[in-house]
Scaffold this active site. Structure first.
Site, PDB file in Angstrom:
ATOM      1  N   HIS A 109       0.822  -1.211   0.000  1.00 36.46           N
ATOM      2  CA  HIS A 109       0.000   0.000   0.000  1.00 36.46           C
ATOM      3  C   HIS A 109       0.851   1.253   0.000  1.00 36.46           C
ATOM      4  O   HIS A 109       0.523   2.245  -0.633  1.00 36.46           O
ATOM      5  CB  HIS A 109      -0.896   0.008   1.248  1.00 36.46           C
ATOM      6  N   CYS A 151       0.519  -1.678 -20.776  1.00 36.34           N
ATOM      7  CA  CYS A 151      -0.366  -1.173 -19.717  1.00 36.34           C
ATOM      8  C   CYS A 151       0.075  -1.647 -18.337  1.00 36.34           C
ATOM      9  O   CYS A 151      -0.635  -1.461 -17.369  1.00 36.34           O
ATOM     10  CB  CYS A 151      -1.810  -1.561 -19.985  1.00 36.34           C
TER      11      CYS A 151
HETATM   12  C1  PEP Z   1      -0.194  -6.646 -16.038  1.00 36.40           C
HETATM   13  O1  PEP Z   1      -0.161  -7.823 -15.697  1.00 36.40           O
HETATM   14  O2  PEP Z   1       0.824  -5.991 -16.353  1.00 36.40           O
HETATM   15  C2  PEP Z   1      -1.479  -5.921 -16.088  1.00 36.40           C
HETATM   16  C3  PEP Z   1      -1.556  -4.717 -16.595  1.00 36.40           C
HETATM   17  O3  PEP Z   1      -2.576  -6.532 -15.553  1.00 36.40           O
HETATM   18  P1  PEP Z   1      -2.810  -6.683 -13.957  1.00 36.40           P
HETATM   19  O4  PEP Z   1      -1.754  -5.872 -13.271  1.00 36.40           O
HETATM   20  O5  PEP Z   1      -4.195  -6.187 -13.704  1.00 36.40           O
HETATM   21  O6  PEP Z   1      -2.654  -8.148 -13.775  1.00 36.40           O
END
Ligand code: PEP
Ligand code: MG
Length: 564
Positions: free
Chosen positions: A190, A494
């Site tokens: 966190h 992402c």
């Molecule tokens: C990732 O795995 O990089 C992603 C963007 O998805 P999450 O963090 O939600 O698993």
């Protein structure tokens, strides 16, 4: 001293450590006739602690409010009070003897829950700091001692703590706290999430910070993940000048992401909860690159109805009218288990390795595919009457056939754009086939690191392997971006990697055409891109790929950008 750097920038200043937790007084036997009184005081302390956290949650917004509300729920859990009551009353009932006093019973009850969380490992173990903080608050309240918490040295300071409790991080005033340093905590704790949201440079998991005493001067370089005690004035001046340039650049550019020579790199935000919507929509971005829809499903006994989903999606599409919104379909399983998803496939034995089990798109095969069908129907319904530019992508795609089937289902619902996330090394290795099977690819570097390095993404101890500067991870990104380009399909990133302003240059140089990140990271990334041409980015990508390890890759790019 090395640790895990969180957020951009650096800061120097005097150390102020967190106020220490309350000491327990010597045990005080409780005779039977006093047990009721003792129990009432303990339950009152728990109730008041929860009420205080709820009040503070109501006074803040965004991720801080979310964390405080979660803490209030934890401390309000009746199981805690029940356990403390049992410890006070048990010996009295059993042998007519004397019971444990309130403060010790309370601390012991918290201790039992703490041990259970620590044993569960991963994400749960990182919540141990939350529980310790709640114990200290409840015990301090019971003993009428000053609340443990943030120091008040009367001047701006670098906050140093063994581990920062979320309740304290949530109250941090970025104008007083120059930087944060914690001895423990991992990149997904966190503290890390909140520090990033506040834009305060932080270094977590820095064991050496235990030696830092109040008043000692330190230089905290979050981008480098280092803390220097008694830094040379020259080093401080150089870091300050760099920081000023960075802030100046961040403030000077706005609008769509572009390199210095105009090469477009779309800048998008990640959205993980409805309460992030207002900030996300207000940010200067071209839309949402990752809308994590899990939050609609988590903490529930049954799946959300189509109508409920339509309402949530409509709200998001309306907030991003005229902009891109990439909706990721349900990514359940592993660290996000859903009772109704796992229950649907009852034939399955208990998973020994949930991160390698039925998660992400794999859950779509469960229950006759109803979960996915309902979700796509809800997205399609919500799209009607909006002018958001909506695309849908699947998490945890492993092979091209899955991408093709998913794209078929998306199109069957009248939705025009279907993408596949590249989070599994096999998907990166065969990215050309995946790209050909759908409309775009989006690299989830968090999971791609986890699976490429066989390293649990929630373990602080494995942060070095999970470092997104790892050249092997960059190889997988390069492969994916090149394959996408050959197939004429855009490739975005992402995962957390997209939020690092220097790594963003490398990603652009590798051919990534969009970056999706927390809103607070947009300006630094935009400024970084605007200061370099696409050829610069390609050169930096080559340097990073040629490095033998993550630290060398980061250092090579940093040196080159500072020289340039
Ligand atoms: C990732 O795995 O990089 C992603 C963007 O998805 P999450 O963090 O939600 O698993
Ligand atoms: Mg992922």
């Amino acid at each position: 001293m090395a640790g895990v750097g969180i957020g951009p920038g650096s800061a120097a200043g005097p150390v102020a450590r967190m106020a220490p937790p309350p000491d327990l007084p010597p045990p005080r036997p409780v005779p039977a006739e006093r047990a009721g009184e003792e129990v009432a005081a303990v339950l009152g302390a728990l109730r008041d602690t929860a009420a205080e956290l709820e009040r503070r949650a109501a006074e803040t917004t965004g991720s801080a409010a979310e964390v405080l509300a979660a803490q209030a729920l934890m401390v309000a859990d009746p199981a805690l009070g029940d356990r403390a009551e049992a410890l006070i009353r048990q010996p009295v009932r059993d042998d007519g003897g004397e019971g444990t006093d309130g403060p010790h019973a309370l601390a012991a009850a918290f201790g039992e829950f703490r041990a259970a969380l620590a044993a569960a490992g991963g994400y749960f173990a990182e919540r141990v700091a939350d529980l310790d903080d709640l114990r200290d608050r409840a015990v301090a309240r019971l003993l009428r001692l000053p609340m443990p918490g943030l120091p008040e040295p009367g001047h701006p300071y670098v906050l140093v703590a063994a581990d920062l409790a979320p309740a304290d991080t949530a109250l941090l005033d970025p104008s007083r706290v120059l930087a944060l340093v914690t001895e423990r905590g991992g990149p997904t704790s966190h503290t890390a999430i909140l520090a990033k949201a506040l834009g305060v440079p932080a270094v977590v998991g820095c064991a050496g910070a235990a030696q830092l005493t109040n008043g000692r001067r330190v230089l905290v370089d979050a981008a480098a993940g280092t803390v220097t005690a008694d830094p040379a004035p020259r080093a401080v001046a150089e870091a300050a000048a760099r920081e000023q340039r960075r802030r100046g650049r961040a403030a000077a550019v706005s609008g769509p992401g572009r390199t210095a020579d105009g090469h477009p790199v779309r800048l998008l935000v990640n959205l993980g909860a409805m309460r992030e919507l207002a900030d996300g929509a207000a940010a200067d971005s071209e839309g949402v690159g990752l809308f994590r829809t899990e939050f609609l499903y988590l903490d529930r006994e049954t799946a959300p109805s189509v109508a409920e989903q339509v309402a949530a999606y409509r709200e998001v599409f309306a907030a991003f009218a005229g902009r891109r919104v990439v909706v990721r379909t349900l990514d359940a399983g592993a660290d996000k288990p859903l009772p109704f998803v796992t229950a649907a496939g009852q034939a399955e034995p208990e998973e020994q390795n949930p991160a390698l089990g039925v998660r992400g798109l794999r859950t779509a095969a469960r229950d006759g595919g109803k979960l996915l069908a309902d979700q796509l129907a809800a997205i399609a319904e919500a799209v009607r009457g909006t002018d958001a530019d909506v695309a849908v992508m699947a998490p945890m795609v492993s092979i091209a056939r899955e991408a093709a089937e998913f794209a078929g289902r998306v199109r069957a619902h009248g939705l025009p754009l279907a993408g596949a996330m590249v989070e599994v090394p096999a998907a990166a290795l065969r990215a050309a086939e995946l790209a050909a099977a759908c409309d775009f690819l989006s690299i989830g570097t968090n999971d791609l690191s986890q699976y490429a390095f066989a390293a649990d993404r929630t373990l602080a101890g494995l942060a070095a392997l999970l470092d997104p500067w790892q050249p092997a991870l960059l190889d997988l990104v390069r492969m994916t971006a090149e394959a996408g380009a050959r197939q004429g399909r855009p490739v975005g990133v992402c995962g957390e990697a997209a939020a690092d302003p220097e790594l963003a240059l490398v990603l652009a140089g590798l051919g990534v055409s969009s970056l999706s990140m927390p809103p607070a990271s947009l300006d630094p990334v935009r400024a970084s891109l605007a200061a370099h041409t696409v050829d610069d980015c390609r050169g930096l990508a080559e340097r990073a790929l040629a490095a033998p390890d993550a630290a060398t890759a980061r250092a090579a790019v940093r040196t080159a950008t500072r020289e340039g």
